[in-house]
Write a protein that holds these residues in place. Structure first.
Motif, PDB file in Angstrom:
ATOM      1  N   GLY A  18       0.857  -1.047  -0.022  1.00  0.00           N
ATOM      2  CA  GLY A  18       0.070  -0.042   0.025  1.00  0.00           C
ATOM      3  C   GLY A  18       0.810   1.145   0.151  1.00  0.00           C
ATOM      4  N   GLY A  19       2.360   1.151   0.159  1.00  0.00           N
ATOM      5  CA  GLY A  19       2.994   2.381   0.256  1.00  0.00           C
ATOM      6  C   GLY A  19       3.532   2.767  -0.996  1.00  0.00           C
ATOM      7  N   ARG A  20       4.375   3.909  -0.979  1.00  0.00           N
ATOM      8  CA  ARG A  20       4.822   4.523  -2.276  1.00  0.00           C
ATOM      9  C   ARG A  20       5.445   3.670  -3.107  1.00  0.00           C
ATOM     10  NH1 ARG A  20       7.913   8.192   0.362  1.00  0.00           N
ATOM     11  NH2 ARG A  20       5.838   9.430   0.708  1.00  0.00           N
ATOM     12  N   GLY A  22       6.103   0.043  -2.541  1.00  0.00           N
ATOM     13  CA  GLY A  22       5.450  -1.279  -2.677  1.00  0.00           C
ATOM     14  C   GLY A  22       4.406  -1.345  -3.894  1.00  0.00           C
ATOM     15  N   ASP A  44       0.420  -7.403   9.320  1.00  0.00           N
ATOM     16  CA  ASP A  44       0.855  -6.382  10.075  1.00  0.00           C
ATOM     17  C   ASP A  44       2.212  -6.797  10.444  1.00  0.00           C
ATOM     18  OD1 ASP A  44       1.700  -4.303  12.105  1.00  0.00           O
ATOM     19  OD2 ASP A  44      -0.268  -4.130  12.633  1.00  0.00           O
ATOM     20  N   LEU A  45       3.271  -6.074  10.309  1.00  0.00           N
ATOM     21  CA  LEU A  45       4.925  -6.451  10.561  1.00  0.00           C
ATOM     22  C   LEU A  45       4.992  -6.694  12.253  1.00  0.00           C
ATOM     23  CD1 LEU A  45       6.840  -3.641   8.591  1.00  0.00           C
ATOM     24  CD2 LEU A  45       6.605  -6.235   8.308  1.00  0.00           C
ATOM     25  N   ALA A  66       9.297  -3.847   1.493  1.00  0.00           N
ATOM     26  CA  ALA A  66       9.149  -2.288   1.118  1.00  0.00           C
ATOM     27  C   ALA A  66       8.463  -1.737   2.373  1.00  0.00           C
ATOM     28  CB  ALA A  66       8.508  -2.273  -0.301  1.00  0.00           C
ATOM     29  N   ALA A  67       7.906  -2.753   3.149  1.00  0.00           N
ATOM     30  CA  ALA A  67       7.205  -1.835   4.560  1.00  0.00           C
ATOM     31  C   ALA A  67       8.097  -1.581   5.381  1.00  0.00           C
ATOM     32  CB  ALA A  67       6.351  -3.198   5.110  1.00  0.00           C
ATOM     33  N   ALA A  68       7.691  -0.335   6.084  1.00  0.00           N
ATOM     34  CA  ALA A  68       8.771   0.000   7.167  1.00  0.00           C
ATOM     35  C   ALA A  68       7.815   1.226   7.811  1.00  0.00           C
ATOM     36  CB  ALA A  68      10.070   0.506   6.662  1.00  0.00           C
ATOM     37  N   THR A  70       7.936   4.649   8.309  1.00  0.00           N
ATOM     38  CA  THR A  70       8.966   5.592   7.783  1.00  0.00           C
ATOM     39  C   THR A  70       8.853   7.145   8.124  1.00  0.00           C
ATOM     40  OG1 THR A  70       7.089   5.952   6.148  1.00  0.00           O
ATOM     41  CG2 THR A  70       8.840   4.260   5.495  1.00  0.00           C
ATOM     42  N   THR A 109      17.579   2.252   3.785  1.00  0.00           N
ATOM     43  CA  THR A 109      17.823   4.123   3.788  1.00  0.00           C
ATOM     44  C   THR A 109      19.109   4.691   3.565  1.00  0.00           C
ATOM     45  OG1 THR A 109      16.908   6.031   4.461  1.00  0.00           O
ATOM     46  CG2 THR A 109      17.095   4.222   6.040  1.00  0.00           C
ATOM     47  N   TYR A 133      14.851   6.653  13.761  1.00  0.00           N
ATOM     48  CA  TYR A 133      14.697   6.089  12.434  1.00  0.00           C
ATOM     49  C   TYR A 133      15.897   5.474  11.815  1.00  0.00           C
ATOM     50  CZ  TYR A 133      13.566   5.722   7.203  1.00  0.00           C
ATOM     51  OH  TYR A 133      13.342   5.316   6.076  1.00  0.00           O
ATOM     52  N   LYS A 137      16.474   1.232  11.074  1.00  0.00           N
ATOM     53  CA  LYS A 137      16.798   0.851   9.938  1.00  0.00           C
ATOM     54  C   LYS A 137      18.094   0.219   9.946  1.00  0.00           C
ATOM     55  CE  LYS A 137      14.399   1.027   6.655  1.00  0.00           C
ATOM     56  NZ  LYS A 137      13.602   0.056   6.048  1.00  0.00           N
ATOM     57  N   TRP A 158      15.730   9.425  -0.978  1.00  0.00           N
ATOM     58  CA  TRP A 158      14.567  10.359  -1.498  1.00  0.00           C
ATOM     59  C   TRP A 158      13.737   9.603  -2.361  1.00  0.00           C
ATOM     60  CZ3 TRP A 158      17.282  15.775  -2.236  1.00  0.00           C
ATOM     61  CH2 TRP A 158      17.860  16.283  -1.098  1.00  0.00           C
ATOM     62  N   VAL A 159      12.687   8.785  -1.984  1.00  0.00           N
ATOM     63  CA  VAL A 159      11.914   8.245  -2.917  1.00  0.00           C
ATOM     64  C   VAL A 159      10.695   9.009  -3.388  1.00  0.00           C
ATOM     65  CG1 VAL A 159      10.595   5.991  -3.209  1.00  0.00           C
ATOM     66  CG2 VAL A 159      12.802   6.107  -2.028  1.00  0.00           C
ATOM     67  N   ARG A 164       2.113   7.513  -3.576  1.00  0.00           N
ATOM     68  CA  ARG A 164       1.881   8.175  -2.467  1.00  0.00           C
ATOM     69  C   ARG A 164       2.477   9.459  -2.474  1.00  0.00           C
ATOM     70  NH1 ARG A 164       1.875   5.077   3.345  1.00  0.00           N
ATOM     71  NH2 ARG A 164       0.172   4.352   2.593  1.00  0.00           N
TER      72      ARG A 164
HETATM   73  N1  LIG Z   1      10.357   7.626   1.102  1.00  0.00           N
HETATM   74  C1  LIG Z   1      11.655   7.875   1.141  1.00  0.00           C
HETATM   75  O1  LIG Z   1      12.167   8.842   0.957  1.00  0.00           O
HETATM   76  C2  LIG Z   1      12.691   6.742   1.456  1.00  0.00           C
HETATM   77  C3  LIG Z   1      13.982   7.217   1.323  1.00  0.00           C
HETATM   78  C4  LIG Z   1      14.952   5.904   1.659  1.00  0.00           C
HETATM   79  C5  LIG Z   1      14.446   4.690   2.165  1.00  0.00           C
HETATM   80  N2  LIG Z   1      13.162   4.616   2.149  1.00  0.00           N
HETATM   81  C6  LIG Z   1      12.775   3.057   2.416  1.00  0.00           C
HETATM   82  O2  LIG Z   1      11.857   2.686   1.229  1.00  0.00           O
HETATM   83  C7  LIG Z   1      11.169   1.682   1.671  1.00  0.00           C
HETATM   84  C8  LIG Z   1       9.686   2.264   1.346  1.00  0.00           C
HETATM   85  O3  LIG Z   1       9.256   3.290   1.669  1.00  0.00           O
HETATM   86  P1  LIG Z   1       8.028   4.364   0.869  1.00  0.00           P
HETATM   87  O4  LIG Z   1       8.858   5.421   0.587  1.00  0.00           O
HETATM   88  O5  LIG Z   1       7.289   3.596   0.181  1.00  0.00           O
HETATM   89  O6  LIG Z   1       7.183   4.537   2.303  1.00  0.00           O
HETATM   90  P2  LIG Z   1       5.854   4.489   2.455  1.00  0.00           P
HETATM   91  O7  LIG Z   1       5.126   5.049   1.592  1.00  0.00           O
HETATM   92  O8  LIG Z   1       5.525   4.912   4.023  1.00  0.00           O
HETATM   93  O9  LIG Z   1       5.662   2.998   2.689  1.00  0.00           O
HETATM   94  C9  LIG Z   1       5.754   2.031   3.716  1.00  0.00           C
HETATM   95  C10 LIG Z   1       4.465   1.076   3.768  1.00  0.00           C
HETATM   96  O10 LIG Z   1       4.990   0.290   5.056  1.00  0.00           O
HETATM   97  C11 LIG Z   1       3.728  -0.073   5.587  1.00  0.00           C
HETATM   98  N3  LIG Z   1       3.611  -0.306   6.913  1.00  0.00           N
HETATM   99  C12 LIG Z   1       4.045   0.531   8.080  1.00  0.00           C
HETATM  100  N4  LIG Z   1       3.785   0.168   9.147  1.00  0.00           N
HETATM  101  C13 LIG Z   1       3.466  -1.347   8.986  1.00  0.00           C
HETATM  102  C14 LIG Z   1       3.278  -2.302   9.574  1.00  0.00           C
HETATM  103  N5  LIG Z   1       3.256  -2.285  11.048  1.00  0.00           N
HETATM  104  N6  LIG Z   1       2.841  -3.468   9.073  1.00  0.00           N
HETATM  105  C15 LIG Z   1       2.809  -3.693   7.702  1.00  0.00           C
HETATM  106  N7  LIG Z   1       3.234  -2.911   6.941  1.00  0.00           N
HETATM  107  C16 LIG Z   1       3.268  -1.604   7.705  1.00  0.00           C
HETATM  108  C17 LIG Z   1       2.722   1.200   5.327  1.00  0.00           C
HETATM  109  O11 LIG Z   1       1.396   1.014   5.520  1.00  0.00           O
HETATM  110  P3  LIG Z   1       0.392   2.018   5.412  1.00  0.00           P
HETATM  111  O12 LIG Z   1       0.084   2.084   3.953  1.00  0.00           O
HETATM  112  O13 LIG Z   1      -0.748   1.433   6.154  1.00  0.00           O
HETATM  113  O14 LIG Z   1       0.781   3.461   5.876  1.00  0.00           O
HETATM  114  C18 LIG Z   1       3.387   1.686   3.979  1.00  0.00           C
HETATM  115  O15 LIG Z   1       2.484   0.921   2.871  1.00  0.00           O
HETATM  116  C19 LIG Z   1      11.287   1.851   3.394  1.00  0.00           C
HETATM  117  O16 LIG Z   1      11.943   0.599   3.893  1.00  0.00           O
HETATM  118  C20 LIG Z   1      11.857   3.187   3.454  1.00  0.00           C
HETATM  119  O17 LIG Z   1      12.731   2.928   4.743  1.00  0.00           O
HETATM  120  C21 LIG Z   1      12.206   5.573   1.851  1.00  0.00           C
END
Ligand SMILES: NC(=O)c1ccc[n+]([C@@H]2O[C@H](COP(=O)([O-])OP(=O)(O)OC[C@H]3O[C@@H](n4cnc5c(N)ncnc54)[C@H](OP(=O)(O)O)[C@@H]3O)[C@@H](O)[C@H]2O)c1
Length: 301
Positions: A18-20, A22, A44-45, A66-68, A70, A109, A133, A137, A158-159, A164
């Protein structure tokens, strides 16, 4: 892992569907693979027993996590929860994959670094996070590597992408409504498009012989948040997307007094290792952002 001798498609499980990132991965891989995407509602993680029972009952060739948790500022005040979701749950996933002989790709990250370097970070550079955070990680990386030596830990920065809103979308929303927008000019890294991550990850699981360990993956080049925002705005104007603002003014990280957690100043990731392994180079972030604006903002005209 591509299955050449049978008609059966290889199976990929994606957590964080459901995330950006994933959501993009699920869409990108669905035509060629049998993809099972798990949202937080599905799995749920936090519930480690459920992770074990659900995933052990399924057959998959690759699991991408890709869940975290964040939200960097939320993590700062919820250390136990951050460690549980970003470190202990990935360890359990790594273990499940080892037992099932499936490939595990865990997304990490650039925030594992302290940001004190002024040249792109290599995989061998010490990871010394300055936020909870980042710490959670980094601990996830450590536990995953310990539990499963074939696990691939892929750090991204910086995804952005269509599934999302992220920084770029927040800035453009503001620029649409107001003539003056500002962004931080003294924090540097590389914007990275979810579409590009999806295609750049492919060779890492399609090649049978691929080993485990740490890998940096990002679009090419570097910029500040201000330069990133200005380029996105320029692309909008070029595409004829209506925006009130024309320029993005500069502010400093120190002026962002509403931030709870500290952010590292410089976290550009060196991608030479990725390029060596795959013979493939990520494209420049300017091109990736331009395509995103064209595809997802240009169409709204
Ligand atoms: N965004 C960035 O700029 C960035 C930069 C560097 C690394 N990353 C890494 O890239 C990966 C993907 O991040 P993203 O940008 O896609 O962030 P995101 O949109 O926040 O996606 C994270 C997903 O994890 C889910 N999640 C959170 N808690 C959970 C739980 N307890 N059980 C199951 N799922 C859970 C969230 O669910 P909900 O949809 O319910 O919120 C969301 O769908 C992560 O590992 C992050 O650390 C991101």
């Amino acid at each position: 892992m591509a299955k050449t001798r049978s008609n059966a498609k290889s199976k990929i499980a994606v957590l964080g569907a459901g995330g950006r990132l994933g959501a993009t991965l699920v869409r990108a891989y669905s035509p060629g693979y049998e993809v099972a995407g798990f949202t937080r509602g599905d799995l749920d993680l936090a519930d480690l027993d459920k992770l074990r029972s659900t995933l052990s009952a399924r057959k998959f060739d690759v699991l991408i996590n890709a869940a975290a948790l964040t939200n960097v500022d939320y993590c700062e005040n919820h250390r136990d929860e951050a460690l549980h979701l970003n470190a202990e749950a990935p360890r359990v996933l790594a273990e499940i994959c080892r037992k099932q002989n499936a490939r595990f790709i865990h997304i990490s990250t650039d925030y594992v670094f302290d940001g004190e370097k002024r040249a792109p970070y290599l995989e061998e550079d010490p990871a010394e996070p300055i936020s909870v955070y980042g710490e959670s990680k980094r601990e996830g990386e450590r536990r995953v590597a310990e539990a499963n030596e074939r696990a691939l830990i892929v750090r991204v920065s910086w995804v952005f992408g269509p599934d999302r809103p992220s920084f770029i979308d927040a800035i453009l929303k503001k620029a649409r409504q107001e003539e003056t927008v500002v962004a931080v000019a003294d924090k540097l890294s590389t914007p990275t498009y979810t579409h590009d991550i999806a295609s750049l990850l492919r060779p890492l699981f399609e090649k049978e012989s691929q080993g485990g360990g740490l890998l940096h993956l990002a679009n090419r080049g570097e910029c500040s948040w201000q330069e990133y925002a200005q380029w996105a705005l320029d692309c909008c104007h070029r595409e004829g997307v209506k925006m009130k603002a024309r320029t993005v003014g500069a502010t400093s990280l120190a002026a962002m007094t509403h931030f709870i957690a500290r952010r590292p100043i410089y976290t550009v990731l060196a991608t030479e290792k990725y390029e060596r392994i795959t013979n493939q180079a990520p494209r420049d972030w300017h091109d990736a952002v331009a395509e995103y604006i064209r595809e997802y903002y240009g169409r709204q005209l």
